[in-house]
Scaffold this motif. Structure first.
Motif, mmCIF file in Angstrom:
data_model
loop_
_atom_site.group_PDB
_atom_site.id
_atom_site.type_symbol
_atom_site.label_atom_id
_atom_site.label_comp_id
_atom_site.label_asym_id
_atom_site.label_seq_id
_atom_site.Cartn_x
_atom_site.Cartn_y
_atom_site.Cartn_z
ATOM 1 N N GLU B 55 -4.517 8.464 5.417
ATOM 2 C CA GLU B 55 -4.583 7.605 6.591
ATOM 3 C C GLU B 55 -4.319 6.158 6.186
ATOM 4 O OE1 GLU B 55 -7.087 9.574 5.580
ATOM 5 O OE2 GLU B 55 -6.502 11.277 6.828
ATOM 6 N N GLY B 56 -4.670 5.801 4.959
ATOM 7 C CA GLY B 56 -4.482 4.437 4.478
ATOM 8 C C GLY B 56 -5.558 3.544 5.039
ATOM 9 N N GLY B 57 -6.609 3.385 4.303
ATOM 10 C CA GLY B 57 -7.764 2.625 4.759
ATOM 11 C C GLY B 57 -7.562 1.121 4.613
ATOM 12 N N ASP B 58 -8.659 0.410 4.485
ATOM 13 C CA ASP B 58 -8.643 -1.049 4.410
ATOM 14 C C ASP B 58 -8.637 -1.463 2.937
ATOM 15 O OD1 ASP B 58 -9.193 -3.703 4.334
ATOM 16 O OD2 ASP B 58 -11.023 -3.596 5.551
ATOM 17 N N PRO B 59 -7.529 -2.016 2.448
ATOM 18 C CA PRO B 59 -7.457 -2.329 1.012
ATOM 19 C C PRO B 59 -8.441 -3.416 0.576
ATOM 20 C CG PRO B 59 -5.501 -3.124 2.156
ATOM 21 C CD PRO B 59 -6.270 -2.310 3.149
ATOM 22 N N SER B 60 -9.002 -4.168 1.522
ATOM 23 C CA SER B 60 -9.976 -5.181 1.104
ATOM 24 C C SER B 60 -11.302 -4.533 0.690
ATOM 25 C CB SER B 60 -10.219 -6.197 2.222
ATOM 26 O OG SER B 60 -10.960 -5.618 3.270
ATOM 27 N N ARG B 61 -11.507 -3.282 1.142
ATOM 28 C CA ARG B 61 -12.779 -2.623 0.824
ATOM 29 C C ARG B 61 -12.608 -1.299 0.100
ATOM 30 N NH1 ARG B 61 -15.383 -0.758 4.832
ATOM 31 N NH2 ARG B 61 -13.723 -0.861 6.352
ATOM 32 N N GLU B 62 -11.354 -0.806 0.065
ATOM 33 C CA GLU B 62 -11.139 0.520 -0.520
ATOM 34 C C GLU B 62 -10.084 0.453 -1.623
ATOM 35 O OE1 GLU B 62 -10.168 3.287 2.609
ATOM 36 O OE2 GLU B 62 -11.722 2.428 3.893
ATOM 37 N N VAL B 63 -10.273 1.293 -2.599
ATOM 38 C CA VAL B 63 -9.318 1.332 -3.705
ATOM 39 C C VAL B 63 -8.031 2.019 -3.229
ATOM 40 C CG1 VAL B 63 -10.049 3.553 -4.714
ATOM 41 C CG2 VAL B 63 -9.161 1.727 -6.208
ATOM 42 N N SER B 64 -6.917 1.580 -3.751
ATOM 43 C CA SER B 64 -5.615 2.180 -3.465
ATOM 44 C C SER B 64 -5.061 2.798 -4.742
ATOM 45 C CB SER B 64 -4.640 1.099 -2.981
ATOM 46 O OG SER B 64 -5.104 0.481 -1.796
ATOM 47 N N ILE B 65 -4.009 3.597 -4.601
ATOM 48 C CA ILE B 65 -3.297 4.024 -5.817
ATOM 49 C C ILE B 65 -2.662 2.782 -6.434
ATOM 50 C CG2 ILE B 65 -1.398 5.413 -6.716
ATOM 51 C CD1 ILE B 65 -1.977 7.394 -4.412
ATOM 52 N N LEU B 66 -2.036 1.975 -5.610
ATOM 53 C CA LEU B 66 -1.640 0.628 -6.016
ATOM 54 C C LEU B 66 -1.539 -0.227 -4.767
ATOM 55 C CD1 LEU B 66 1.608 0.103 -5.252
ATOM 56 C CD2 LEU B 66 1.947 1.621 -7.195
ATOM 57 N N TYR B 67 -1.812 -1.504 -4.929
ATOM 58 C CA TYR B 67 -1.676 -2.461 -3.831
ATOM 59 C C TYR B 67 -1.143 -3.744 -4.464
ATOM 60 C CZ TYR B 67 -2.716 -5.149 0.374
ATOM 61 O OH TYR B 67 -2.611 -5.925 1.500
ATOM 62 N N ASP B 68 0.181 -3.849 -4.508
ATOM 63 C CA ASP B 68 0.834 -4.922 -5.267
ATOM 64 C C ASP B 68 1.271 -6.047 -4.342
ATOM 65 O OD1 ASP B 68 0.627 -3.139 -7.353
ATOM 66 O OD2 ASP B 68 2.778 -3.032 -7.791
ATOM 67 N N ASP B 69 0.868 -7.261 -4.664
ATOM 68 C CA ASP B 69 1.525 -8.408 -4.022
ATOM 69 C C ASP B 69 2.833 -8.676 -4.779
ATOM 70 O OD1 ASP B 69 0.788 -9.697 -6.370
ATOM 71 O OD2 ASP B 69 -0.712 -10.977 -5.431
ATOM 72 N N ARG B 70 3.588 -9.678 -4.313
ATOM 73 C CA ARG B 70 4.915 -9.904 -4.872
ATOM 74 C C ARG B 70 4.850 -10.187 -6.372
ATOM 75 N NH1 ARG B 70 8.771 -11.189 -7.088
ATOM 76 N NH2 ARG B 70 10.857 -11.703 -6.346
ATOM 77 N N THR B 71 3.795 -10.892 -6.804
ATOM 78 C CA THR B 71 3.653 -11.189 -8.235
ATOM 79 C C THR B 71 3.490 -9.911 -9.041
ATOM 80 O OG1 THR B 71 2.652 -13.319 -7.745
ATOM 81 C CG2 THR B 71 2.279 -12.427 -9.951
ATOM 82 N N ARG B 72 2.640 -9.029 -8.525
ATOM 83 C CA ARG B 72 2.394 -7.803 -9.290
ATOM 84 C C ARG B 72 3.587 -6.851 -9.233
ATOM 85 N NH1 ARG B 72 -3.356 -5.486 -8.762
ATOM 86 N NH2 ARG B 72 -3.727 -7.314 -10.050
ATOM 87 N N ILE B 73 4.308 -6.859 -8.127
ATOM 88 C CA ILE B 73 5.544 -6.048 -8.096
ATOM 89 C C ILE B 73 6.469 -6.537 -9.214
ATOM 90 C CG2 ILE B 73 7.505 -5.263 -6.720
ATOM 91 C CD1 ILE B 73 5.892 -6.055 -4.198
ATOM 92 N N GLY B 74 6.541 -7.863 -9.368
ATOM 93 C CA GLY B 74 7.353 -8.432 -10.444
ATOM 94 C C GLY B 74 6.849 -8.008 -11.813
ATOM 95 N N ASP B 75 5.512 -8.000 -11.976
ATOM 96 C CA ASP B 75 4.931 -7.546 -13.251
ATOM 97 C C ASP B 75 5.306 -6.088 -13.518
ATOM 98 O OD1 ASP B 75 3.746 -10.012 -13.543
ATOM 99 O OD2 ASP B 75 1.758 -9.355 -12.880
ATOM 100 N N ARG B 76 5.292 -5.299 -12.449
ATOM 101 C CA ARG B 76 5.613 -3.874 -12.597
ATOM 102 C C ARG B 76 7.051 -3.720 -13.104
ATOM 103 N NH1 ARG B 76 2.478 0.377 -10.798
ATOM 104 N NH2 ARG B 76 0.992 -0.950 -9.723
ATOM 105 N N VAL B 77 7.941 -4.507 -12.539
ATOM 106 C CA VAL B 77 9.345 -4.458 -12.956
ATOM 107 C C VAL B 77 9.497 -4.957 -14.397
ATOM 108 C CG1 VAL B 77 11.605 -5.517 -12.567
ATOM 109 C CG2 VAL B 77 10.329 -4.553 -10.638
ATOM 110 N N THR B 78 8.830 -6.070 -14.700
ATOM 111 C CA THR B 78 8.869 -6.604 -16.071
ATOM 112 C C THR B 78 8.439 -5.539 -17.072
ATOM 113 O OG1 THR B 78 8.358 -8.823 -15.281
ATOM 114 C CG2 THR B 78 7.899 -8.370 -17.608
#
Lengths: 260, 169
Positions: B55-78
Motif C-alpha cells: 500500500e505504501g505507508g507514510d515514510p516519515s514514520r515507516e521504514v521503506s525498502i528505500l526512500y531516496d532524495d535526489r542526493t541519495r539517488i546520486g550516491d546510489r549511482v556513484t
C-alpha cells in the motif's frame, strides 16, 4: 534459567536499548526483510564484526569521505581508539562498543567518531545468543531456513519522544540496511554468499577458518567478561564457543535436545 | 506523492503516447546501465521510493525498502559506477517491460501522474529473478520533456524477504 540469569552481565546493554527513550522504544516503523543463500551464523558474525567494514563497505566509506571532504576516521578509530573494544559475555552474548555505557565512565564530549551515517542510536553492536542483534537503530532477528539459506528481519527502533530524530534515523538506516541498502547488499554478496562459495572450494577436512585474531591478548575481567580490541575476533569466538558447546551437548543427549 | 487525484484529467492519444515514450526511455536507460543519463531525468527535489508495504505507508514514520532524495539517488549511482559495489560485481543483466500505462493531468501546476505495471527480469551469477510491481511517476514539464518529481515502485512482494536488490527498478 531466568532471563536475568541468561543475559547475566550482558543485561545492562539491553537496559540501555530499552532506556533510549523515557517512553520506551517503539517498533512501529515496520520491518525490512531479506534473504540470502548462506549459513545464518555468517550474519551473526557480521553483526558484531567491525573489521570487514573497511573493505566490504569501501563504497559506502568512500561516499561518506567524499561528502566530508576528508577521509572519515573509521579505520583509524578501529586500530587506535581504545574506547572501541569487543566484549564477550557468558552464554555466548557479545558486544562491540564504541564507548562505554557505564554512566560513571563517559567522555566529557562524545565525538561521534563511529558515526557512519547508519542511524547511530546505539553506541554498540550486540548479539544476544543465538540470533538476536542490535546495530545502529535496529533490532535484528536472524532465522536459519536451511544450512545454506537465511532470512533476516530488521526492525527499526522509533523514539516516541523524538519523531524528527526517529525519521532521520529511519532514512539513515535505509541508506545502509535492507535488501536495497548500500551495506546489506554487499554483505549478502561478499560476507555471506561468496564466503560460502570459498568454503566449498575444497573438500578436505583440513580446511579450517581461523578465528584467532587477538586471541592472545584477550583480557578477562573480574566478572568473567572477556575484553578485546576493536579488530579482535573475540565476539566471534564467544559465539562459536557457546554454539559448539550446545551442539556437543545435543549430540550427547539421548533425545538430542538441550536446555540453554 | 499523492495516491488519489480527484480533479485528474485522463490523458489520451498523443499526450498519453508521449508519457509512455518517456517511461520506455527511462526503462531503456536502466537496462543499458546508463546511470548518469538516468539520474539527469530526476528533478532537483525528485524522490525515488520503494515502499516496504504494497500500500505504501507514510515514510516519515515507516521504514521503506528505500526512500531516496535526489542526493541519495546520486550516491546510489556513484556507488554503482565505482566498481566497489560488490553486490553488482558482476553486474546484473536486466530486461524490463513497462505496460498498462495510464496518465492524468493532475491540475497541480502542469504535473502529470502516470501509473504503469513493470516487470524486471534480472539475471546474475546463474540466478534469474523477477521483480514485478506497479509504478507511479509524478512528472513535471521541462524544456526537454519532463523531470521526475517522484518515482514509486510498489513491488508485489514488497513485504516478503527479498534478495540482493542492488539493481535500480
Amino acid at each position: 534459567m531466568s532471563l536475568e540469569d541468561y543475559l547475566e552481565t550482558a543485561g545492562p546493554y539491553l537496559d540501555y536499548v530499552a532506556d533510549l527513550d523515557p517512553a520506551g522504544i517503539a517498533f512501529s516503523a515496520g520491518v525490512q526483510q531479506y534473504k540470502f543463500e548462506a549459513n545464518w551464523k555468517f550474519q551473526v558474525e557480521n553483526t558484531i564484526d567491525i573489521y570487514h567494514v573497511a573493505f566490504t563497505h569501501k563504497s559506502w566509506l568512500d561516499i561518506l569521505s567524499d561528502k566530508a571532504g576528508k577521509r572519515i576516521p573509521f579505520v583509524r578509530n578501529m586500530t587506535q581508539n581504545e574506547e572501541w573494544r569487543t566484549l564477550a559475555f557468558p552464554n555466548g552474548h557479545a558486544v562491540h562498543e564504541y564507548r562505554s555505557i557505564d554512566p560513571a565512565d563517559q567522555p566529557e564530549e562524545i565525538d561521534g567518531g563511529h558515526d557512519v551515517g547508519i542511524g547511530e542510536l546505539l553506541p554498540f553492536n550486540m548479539v544476544i545468543f543465538p540470533n538476536l542483534g542490535f546495530v545502529g537503530a535496529q533490532l535484528r532477528i536472524i532465522t536459519p531456513i536451511a544450512v545454506d539459506r537465511t532470512r533476516v528481519e530488521l526492525y527499526p527502533m522509533v523514539l516516541p519522544s523524538d519523531p524528527a530524530g526517529s525519521e532521520k534515523a529511519l532514512r539513515d538506516h535505509e541508506a545502509f540496511y535492507g535488501p536495497a541498502g548500500f551495506g546489506s547488499a554487499d554483505d549478502m554478496e561478499v560476507a555471506f554468499e561468496r564466503v560460502t562459495q570459498g568454503l566449498e572450494a575444497t573438500a578436505t577436512p583440513q580446511d579450517w577458518v581461523l578465528i584467532a585474531r587477538g586471541a592472545k591478548r584477550e583480557e578477562p575481567r573480574e566478572d568473567g567478561v572477556r575484553i578485546g580490541r576493536s579488530t579482535d575476533e573475540l565476539p566471534h569466538r564467544s559465539f562459536y564457543g557457546r554454539w559448539r558447546e550446545l551442539i556437543r551437548a545435543g549430540a550427547d543427549a539421548p533425545d538430542g535436545m538441550v536446555q540453554p | 506523492v499523492s495516491a488519489t487525484i480527484p480533479d485528474a484529467r485522463p490523458l489520451t492519444g498523443a499526450e498519453l503516447e508521449a508519457v509512455s515514450a518517456f517511461l520506455f526511455h527511462e526503462a531503456a536507460l536502466l537496462d543499458a546501465r546508463r546511470y548518469a543519463e538516468w539520474l539527469e531525468l530526476f528533478a532537483a527535489d525528485g524522490i525515488y521510493w520503494l515502499p516496504q508495504s504494497r500500500e505504501g505507508g507514510d515514510p516519515s514514520r515507516e521504514v521503506s525498502i528505500l526512500y531516496d532524495d535526489r542526493t541519495r539517488i546520486g550516491d546510489r549511482v556513484t556507488r554503482l559506477e565505482s566498481g566497489d559495489a560488490f553486490a553488482q560485481v558482476p553486474e546484473s543483466e536486466t530486461c524490463r517491460v513497462v505496460g498498462n500505462v495510464q496518465a492524468s493531468a493532475t491540475g497541480e501546476g502542469d504535473v502529470v501522474t502516470a501509473t504503469a505495471n513493470e516487470m524486471v527480469v534480472e539475471f546474475r551469477r546463474g540466478r534469474q529473478t523477477v521483480h514485478a510491481g506497479r509504478y507511479q511517476f509524478d512528472l513535471a514539464p521541462d524544456a526537454a520533456g519532463w523531470k521526475i518529481k517522484a518515482k514509486v515502485v510498489r513491488l508485489v512482494n514488497a513485504d516478503a524477504p527479498l534478495g540482493n536488490l542492488s539493481i535500480l527498478l
